[in-house]
Design a protein around this motif. Structure first.
Motif, PDB file in Angstrom:
ATOM      1  N   GLN A 133       0.859  -1.186   0.000  1.00 48.02           N
ATOM      2  CA  GLN A 133       0.000   0.000   0.000  1.00 48.02           C
ATOM      3  C   GLN A 133       0.895   1.237   0.000  1.00 48.02           C
ATOM      4  O   GLN A 133       1.826   1.326   0.795  1.00 48.02           O
ATOM      5  CB  GLN A 133      -0.885   0.030   1.245  1.00 48.02           C
ATOM      6  CG  GLN A 133      -1.806  -1.163   1.389  1.00 48.02           C
ATOM      7  CD  GLN A 133      -2.589  -1.096   2.679  1.00 48.02           C
ATOM      8  OE1 GLN A 133      -3.160  -0.064   3.023  1.00 48.02           O
ATOM      9  NE2 GLN A 133      -2.613  -2.202   3.409  1.00 48.02           N
ATOM     10  N   GLN A 134       0.622   2.191  -0.862  1.00 44.10           N
ATOM     11  CA  GLN A 134       1.448   3.382  -0.970  1.00 44.10           C
ATOM     12  C   GLN A 134       0.584   4.636  -1.105  1.00 44.10           C
ATOM     13  O   GLN A 134      -0.423   4.630  -1.798  1.00 44.10           O
ATOM     14  CB  GLN A 134       2.394   3.285  -2.172  1.00 44.10           C
ATOM     15  CG  GLN A 134       3.329   4.479  -2.301  1.00 44.10           C
ATOM     16  CD  GLN A 134       4.406   4.262  -3.347  1.00 44.10           C
ATOM     17  OE1 GLN A 134       4.562   3.163  -3.867  1.00 44.10           O
ATOM     18  NE2 GLN A 134       5.158   5.300  -3.660  1.00 44.10           N
ATOM     19  N   VAL A 135       1.005   5.691  -0.405  1.00 45.70           N
ATOM     20  CA  VAL A 135       0.338   6.995  -0.498  1.00 45.70           C
ATOM     21  C   VAL A 135       1.371   8.036  -0.880  1.00 45.70           C
ATOM     22  O   VAL A 135       2.473   8.058  -0.332  1.00 45.70           O
ATOM     23  CB  VAL A 135      -0.326   7.396   0.845  1.00 45.70           C
ATOM     24  CG1 VAL A 135      -0.874   8.820   0.768  1.00 45.70           C
ATOM     25  CG2 VAL A 135      -1.442   6.429   1.194  1.00 45.70           C
ATOM     26  N   GLU A 136       1.025   8.883  -1.833  1.00 45.95           N
ATOM     27  CA  GLU A 136       1.898   9.982  -2.246  1.00 45.95           C
ATOM     28  C   GLU A 136       1.175  11.301  -2.027  1.00 45.95           C
ATOM     29  O   GLU A 136      -0.025  11.409  -2.292  1.00 45.95           O
ATOM     30  CB  GLU A 136       2.286   9.833  -3.726  1.00 45.95           C
ATOM     31  CG  GLU A 136       3.120   8.596  -4.000  1.00 45.95           C
ATOM     32  CD  GLU A 136       3.513   8.481  -5.459  1.00 45.95           C
ATOM     33  OE1 GLU A 136       2.920   9.208  -6.287  1.00 45.95           O
ATOM     34  OE2 GLU A 136       4.413   7.670  -5.771  1.00 45.95           O
ATOM     35  N   ALA A 137       1.916  12.304  -1.519  1.00 50.78           N
ATOM     36  CA  ALA A 137       1.316  13.607  -1.233  1.00 50.78           C
ATOM     37  C   ALA A 137       2.233  14.725  -1.683  1.00 50.78           C
ATOM     38  O   ALA A 137       3.467  14.601  -1.610  1.00 50.78           O
ATOM     39  CB  ALA A 137       1.028  13.738   0.264  1.00 50.78           C
TER      40      ALA A 137
END
Length: 300
Positions: A133-137
């Protein structure tokens, strides 16, 4: 006995040297004068989480970013952070112009979350399976000088966070979406920007203003919360002339002229917004009939 005496002597010498180094370390510590900063606005410019009942004023991602930035500014030990109600007033002051020196903050930070997305990828073979799972901001910040209303720093940074779960023959980590990844991704982006904000503010000497001057004494804004202490010395400057830069059309203030020096005699007040210090003029002179033309500045 002789060996014990030598050991005792060496121990005593070591303790004395250590004590001396400790005292010298205390005396050479750098004094920090804190700037007053407010977060004027933080918006979510992405489409993430914006449904039919979307409430812009209570956007969860914007609130996440505001809370993370606030925590990091306070943790740096270089700023006094004002509450959001104060920030809204400051934003209005910048828009309408600030006619007096009585401003509540030195800087206002305006920010936005420009990118926010998450994705899940996986791979599996005969015996094992893996899910990532990956989140980019992406976060953009502007640092505005309240006295001039000019943005003196603007930059965007990106951060990411991920977590991996594995299973073997059906046994092992099986997890849903990790909500903390959003915080971590925004935090990673903000980290890069806060360091630059610190450096930008450090480039400019700390400054305050004279509140009053009469037979009872000279009062300047700022106190213990901002790092002022009895015995501190500051320089008094006559403000430079304001001129319009023909290249940009922006009004700028020319460098001021040193006219006096003061030393802090007492610090009073109950909060960062109400604190003040009593100072004594030890060199030069100040015209008490027009205090608005002066500013107090730290000695670099």
């Amino acid at each position: 006995m002789k060996g014990k005496q030598i050991t005792t002597l060496l121990t005593t010498v070591f303790i004395l040297l250590a004590s001396t180094m400790f005292v010298e370390g205390q005396n050479t510590s750098t004094k920090t004068l804190k700037w007053k900063v407010a977060i004027g606005r933080f918006s979510n410019e992405t489409q993430y989480g914006k449904g039919i009942f979307y409430d812009r004023e209570n956007d969860p991602i914007a609130k996440q970013a505001t809370d993370i930035l606030s925590a990091k500014l306070v943790a740096s030990g270089k700023f006094i952070l004002l509450e959001r109600s104060d920030a809204e007033t400051l934003a209005k002051e910048i828009k309408e112009g600030t006619p007096t020196n009585n401003v509540k903050a030195d800087y206002v930070i305006l920010g936005s979350v420009t990118e926010f997305g998450r994705k899940t990828t996986g791979k599996s073979d005969l015996f094992t399976a893996e899910k990532t799972q990956q989140v980019e901001a992406g976060v953009s910040l502007r640092l505005v000088d309240v006295a001039t209303g000019i943005a003196i720093y603007s930059e965007e940074a990106k951060g990411s966070a991920n977590t991996v779960s594995k299973s073997t023959l059906g046994f092992g980590g099986k997890s849903g979406y990790d909500a903390s990844l959003g915080d971590k991704a925004i935090s990673a982006a903000v980290d890069q920007l806060v360091e630059n904000i610190l450096n930008k503010c450090s480039d400019k000497p700390w400054r305050t203003y004279i509140i009053s001057m009469d037979e009872n004494g000279t009062i300047i804004a700022g106190g213990v919360s901002q790092g002022l202490a009895v015995g501190d010395k500051f320089e008094v400057f006559l403000k430079g002339k304001k001129v319009v830069n023909p290249q940009t059309g922006v009004e700028i203030e020319l460098p001021g002229k040193k006219v006096a020096s003061v030393v802090v005699e007492a610090t009073l007040g109950e909060s960062p917004l109400t604190e003040f210090s009593v100072v004594n003029v030890i060199e030069g002179s100040i015209d008490a009939t027009d205090l608005s033309k002066y500013y107090i500045q730290e000695i670099k």
